[in-house]
Write a protein that holds these residues in place. Sequence first.
Motif, PDB file in Angstrom:
ATOM      1  N   LEU A   1       0.838  -1.209   0.000  1.00  0.00           N
ATOM      2  CA  LEU A   1       0.000   0.000   0.000  1.00  0.00           C
ATOM      3  C   LEU A   1       0.870   1.255   0.000  1.00  0.00           C
ATOM      4  O   LEU A   1       0.666   2.193  -0.777  1.00  0.00           O
ATOM      5  N   VAL A   2       1.891   1.223   0.889  1.00  0.00           N
ATOM      6  CA  VAL A   2       2.778   2.383   1.002  1.00  0.00           C
ATOM      7  C   VAL A   2       3.556   2.585  -0.294  1.00  0.00           C
ATOM      8  O   VAL A   2       3.760   3.711  -0.749  1.00  0.00           O
ATOM      9  N   GLU A   3       3.940   1.461  -0.901  1.00  0.00           N
ATOM     10  CA  GLU A   3       4.663   1.546  -2.172  1.00  0.00           C
ATOM     11  C   GLU A   3       3.830   2.243  -3.245  1.00  0.00           C
ATOM     12  O   GLU A   3       4.312   3.109  -3.977  1.00  0.00           O
ATOM     13  N   LEU A   4       2.570   1.828  -3.320  1.00  0.00           N
ATOM     14  CA  LEU A   4       1.661   2.423  -4.309  1.00  0.00           C
ATOM     15  C   LEU A   4       1.575   3.939  -4.112  1.00  0.00           C
ATOM     16  O   LEU A   4       1.566   4.725  -5.057  1.00  0.00           O
ATOM     17  N   LEU A   5       1.530   4.338  -2.858  1.00  0.00           N
ATOM     18  CA  LEU A   5       1.444   5.759  -2.517  1.00  0.00           C
ATOM     19  C   LEU A   5       2.733   6.483  -2.916  1.00  0.00           C
ATOM     20  O   LEU A   5       2.701   7.575  -3.493  1.00  0.00           O
ATOM     21  N   ASP A   6       3.863   5.805  -2.637  1.00  0.00           N
ATOM     22  CA  ASP A   6       5.172   6.369  -2.999  1.00  0.00           C
ATOM     23  C   ASP A   6       5.289   6.604  -4.500  1.00  0.00           C
ATOM     24  O   ASP A   6       5.796   7.621  -4.949  1.00  0.00           O
ATOM     25  N   GLN A   7       4.813   5.630  -5.244  1.00  0.00           N
ATOM     26  CA  GLN A   7       4.943   5.713  -6.694  1.00  0.00           C
ATOM     27  C   GLN A   7       3.938   6.674  -7.309  1.00  0.00           C
ATOM     28  O   GLN A   7       3.974   6.938  -8.501  1.00  0.00           O
ATOM     29  N   GLY A   8       3.037   7.179  -6.509  1.00  0.00           N
ATOM     30  CA  GLY A   8       2.047   8.115  -7.015  1.00  0.00           C
ATOM     31  C   GLY A   8       0.933   7.433  -7.770  1.00  0.00           C
ATOM     32  O   GLY A   8       0.182   8.074  -8.492  1.00  0.00           O
ATOM     33  N   LYS A   9       0.808   6.106  -7.622  1.00  0.00           N
ATOM     34  CA  LYS A   9      -0.244   5.407  -8.361  1.00  0.00           C
ATOM     35  C   LYS A   9      -1.603   5.615  -7.706  1.00  0.00           C
ATOM     36  O   LYS A   9      -2.640   5.503  -8.367  1.00  0.00           O
ATOM     37  N   ILE A  10      -1.587   5.868  -6.431  1.00  0.00           N
ATOM     38  CA  ILE A  10      -2.854   6.155  -5.747  1.00  0.00           C
ATOM     39  C   ILE A  10      -2.698   7.435  -4.943  1.00  0.00           C
ATOM     40  O   ILE A  10      -1.594   7.861  -4.627  1.00  0.00           O
ATOM     41  N   TRP A  11      -3.825   8.120  -4.693  1.00  0.00           N
ATOM     42  CA  TRP A  11      -3.821   9.310  -3.841  1.00  0.00           C
ATOM     43  C   TRP A  11      -4.267   8.952  -2.424  1.00  0.00           C
ATOM     44  O   TRP A  11      -3.914   9.599  -1.470  1.00  0.00           O
ATOM     45  N   VAL A  12      -5.101   7.891  -2.355  1.00  0.00           N
ATOM     46  CA  VAL A  12      -5.673   7.530  -1.057  1.00  0.00           C
ATOM     47  C   VAL A  12      -5.496   6.028  -0.830  1.00  0.00           C
ATOM     48  O   VAL A  12      -5.709   5.242  -1.755  1.00  0.00           O
ATOM     49  N   GLY A  13      -5.074   5.691   0.371  1.00  0.00           N
ATOM     50  CA  GLY A  13      -4.995   4.289   0.747  1.00  0.00           C
ATOM     51  C   GLY A  13      -5.878   4.051   1.968  1.00  0.00           C
ATOM     52  O   GLY A  13      -5.797   4.778   2.943  1.00  0.00           O
ATOM     53  N   ILE A  14      -6.760   3.044   1.882  1.00  0.00           N
ATOM     54  CA  ILE A  14      -7.650   2.764   3.014  1.00  0.00           C
ATOM     55  C   ILE A  14      -7.278   1.400   3.591  1.00  0.00           C
ATOM     56  O   ILE A  14      -7.148   0.422   2.835  1.00  0.00           O
ATOM     57  N   GLU A  15      -7.079   1.382   4.906  1.00  0.00           N
ATOM     58  CA  GLU A  15      -6.719   0.108   5.534  1.00  0.00           C
ATOM     59  C   GLU A  15      -7.754  -0.214   6.609  1.00  0.00           C
ATOM     60  O   GLU A  15      -7.977   0.577   7.525  1.00  0.00           O
ATOM     61  N   ILE A  16      -8.408  -1.382   6.461  1.00  0.00           N
ATOM     62  CA  ILE A  16      -9.430  -1.778   7.440  1.00  0.00           C
ATOM     63  C   ILE A  16      -8.881  -2.962   8.243  1.00  0.00           C
ATOM     64  O   ILE A  16      -8.457  -3.972   7.662  1.00  0.00           O
ATOM     65  N   GLU A  17      -8.880  -2.800   9.577  1.00  0.00           N
ATOM     66  CA  GLU A  17      -8.225  -3.794  10.435  1.00  0.00           C
ATOM     67  C   GLU A  17      -9.037  -5.086  10.538  1.00  0.00           C
ATOM     68  O   GLU A  17     -10.250  -5.114  10.258  1.00  0.00           O
ATOM     69  N   ASN A  18      -8.337  -6.105  11.005  1.00  0.00           N
ATOM     70  CA  ASN A  18      -8.915  -7.426  11.188  1.00  0.00           C
ATOM     71  C   ASN A  18     -10.137  -7.421  12.112  1.00  0.00           C
ATOM     72  O   ASN A  18     -11.168  -8.018  11.838  1.00  0.00           O
ATOM     73  N   ASP A  19      -9.982  -6.669  13.220  1.00  0.00           N
ATOM     74  CA  ASP A  19     -11.020  -6.701  14.252  1.00  0.00           C
ATOM     75  C   ASP A  19     -12.084  -5.628  14.048  1.00  0.00           C
ATOM     76  O   ASP A  19     -12.731  -5.185  14.981  1.00  0.00           O
TER      77      ASP A  19
END
Lengths: 384, 308
Positions: A86-104
């Motif tokens: 996810l962080v890589e995608l953000l670094d490369q500028g491929k995405i503007w927003v990353g959403i992470e939903i936890e297990n619990d």
Amino acid sequence: MWERIKHIFLKESIQIRRDRRMLMIIFVAPLLQLVLLGYAATMDINRIPTAVLDFSKTQESRELISLFRNSGRFTINHIPESQKELVELLDQGKIWVGIEIENDFVKEMKKGKTVPIQILIDGTNSNTAGVVSGYINQLLFSYNKKISQDKLQKKLAQGLLSGQVQPVKILNLENQARAWYNPELKSRDYNLPGVLALILMITTMMLTSMAIVREKEIGTIEQLMVTPIKTTELILGKVIPFALIGFIDVVLVTSVAVLWFKIPFRGSFFLLFLSVGVYLLTTIGIGLFFSTLSRTQQQSMMLTFFFVMPAIILSGFMFPIANMPRLIQYLSFANPLRYFLVIVRGIFLKGSSFRVLWDQILPLGIIGVIVLILSTARFKKKIG
Amino acid sequence: MLEILNLLKQYGSLVAVDYLNLKIEKGEMAGLVGPDGAGKTTLMRILSAILPPTSGSARVAGYDIIRDAEKLKEKIGYMPQRFGLYEDLTVLENLNFFSELYQLSKKQKDEKYKEVFNFSQLEPFKDFLAGNLSGGMKQKLALSCVLLHTPEVLLLDEPTRGVDPLSRRDFWRILFEQQKRGITIFISTSYMDEAERCQKVAFLDKGRLIAYGTPKKLKEIMNEFLYEISCDKTREAKSVLEKVDGISGISIFGEKIHFTLREEKLLANIKNKLKDTGVEILNLRRIEPSLEDIFIFLKQDKIEIRNG
């Protein structure tokens, strides 16, 4: 007096008509700018490239994600496997927003606890980041509301069935903000009338200063100076054609804005023309002033440029004046664009009348008269 | 008609016009001669009341250049050195524009157009853009435009510069016609043959008037003998002549050398010296000085002569 002004005016008109490139600047360039800015000058952001990292993989989490997808703002085009990805995608500028939903995610929610979801936004462009984060907050807010209402309704239904609880009225306070004048908050509606103000300023100011300096450059002013013509006659004859061009540009730009871009026009054309007239006093006056300062057309063009750039930035065209440091706010009182922006936006979007706008038109007129007097005084029928 | 009194124009430390005094009578044609940078254009602009002098005064056509600048402009016709008309207007449009600035009536316009087309021969070109005219025609058009309002004084700043010899002659023909009608003309030029045609000539050098008078009178200033020598080795001959006592002015005109001699009997001595250095004399004769010789003579000797 009027005879001479008429003939300078006629002479000037013939010269403009014969100058192909000049005609382009006068009529094609404003339309081109309007179309370009009409399509480009929008702060509404759509199709935001988004990645979702869903560890929870439950119905609830998918519901949340589809909320993003259905909003029309976000395009979920990446499903990374890990946080690193996810962080890589953000670094490369491929995405503007990353959403992470936890297990619990669901477990915590059922306990009634606050459930954090992690949202990463690319903040390189602080403007878009701000807008995007606003969208996200809106979405999450409505999601929260939906969940708590669902819960409440479930509880109520259970209670009613078991006969334990009396039905109660639910007092539901809701903040419903409605935007007047521009209900869809379309930034184009707000920006295009402003573009009209910019085009008018640049065109008339540059034309005026260059037309006079051009006569200095090619030497014709010397022949004019030895005729008994009066300074005011010369100035009026030279600038009236440019004022007319300004009005023609207003008609052109307004037509395209209203007919093509569907910008609402709620005010009176007469008031628009009146205030354009007052506005042109300032832009032409400043152009005239620049012409007295320059010897070559390049110099006058640079002066116009150096004036227009800060004038735009300090006008409220892009950034609200109220957010600027106090000193700069005072400085912006001398900026004709500041007043005219309020006037055109008022006339276009609110249909404001003279009674509302006179306190903008008056200072504009005062600035116009001052610069005109100053530059006429500086304009001498002398060499050097 | 034109009177200049102690006129001074300074640009910082540079003196462009140096306490100048000059008087031109009504109906006279006076030439202003001097090298580039002598101050000719500056003087013309001051007299046209578009450049304020540092000090001193001048009256043109009866009006003071400072106090009555605007009234003066109705009485003069000024042709700047650079073509001052609009190249993107036609011949006729230029004429119309200037006749309107001078507020000619319809009748005056018709008469004047007839007159200027008659002498300028520009009628067949009246719908040509001024920018497409030849250099000579441009100057004739410019002259036409400054004659529209029937000025009393014409101030012409090097009007024939860069114009071909035939057109120059044409231009002068028009000037003489105008002079016959009583117009006073002050014309600056760098052509000596043109200066010879004027009734009076003013020599200007570094802003100073070094001589003023009729061409004939100016030639009498030179009380020395002027010789012209042509030989095979011009440069060697010049360096020999420079060492001879009694020679005051030497200048090269193409293949020939002009020099002035205080006493005629020195000539034999000079011939011998040239022979000794191996210079073969092809021709050596006494000549009548031209205005150019006078100008160079005056410049070299730095003699100040106020005349006229």
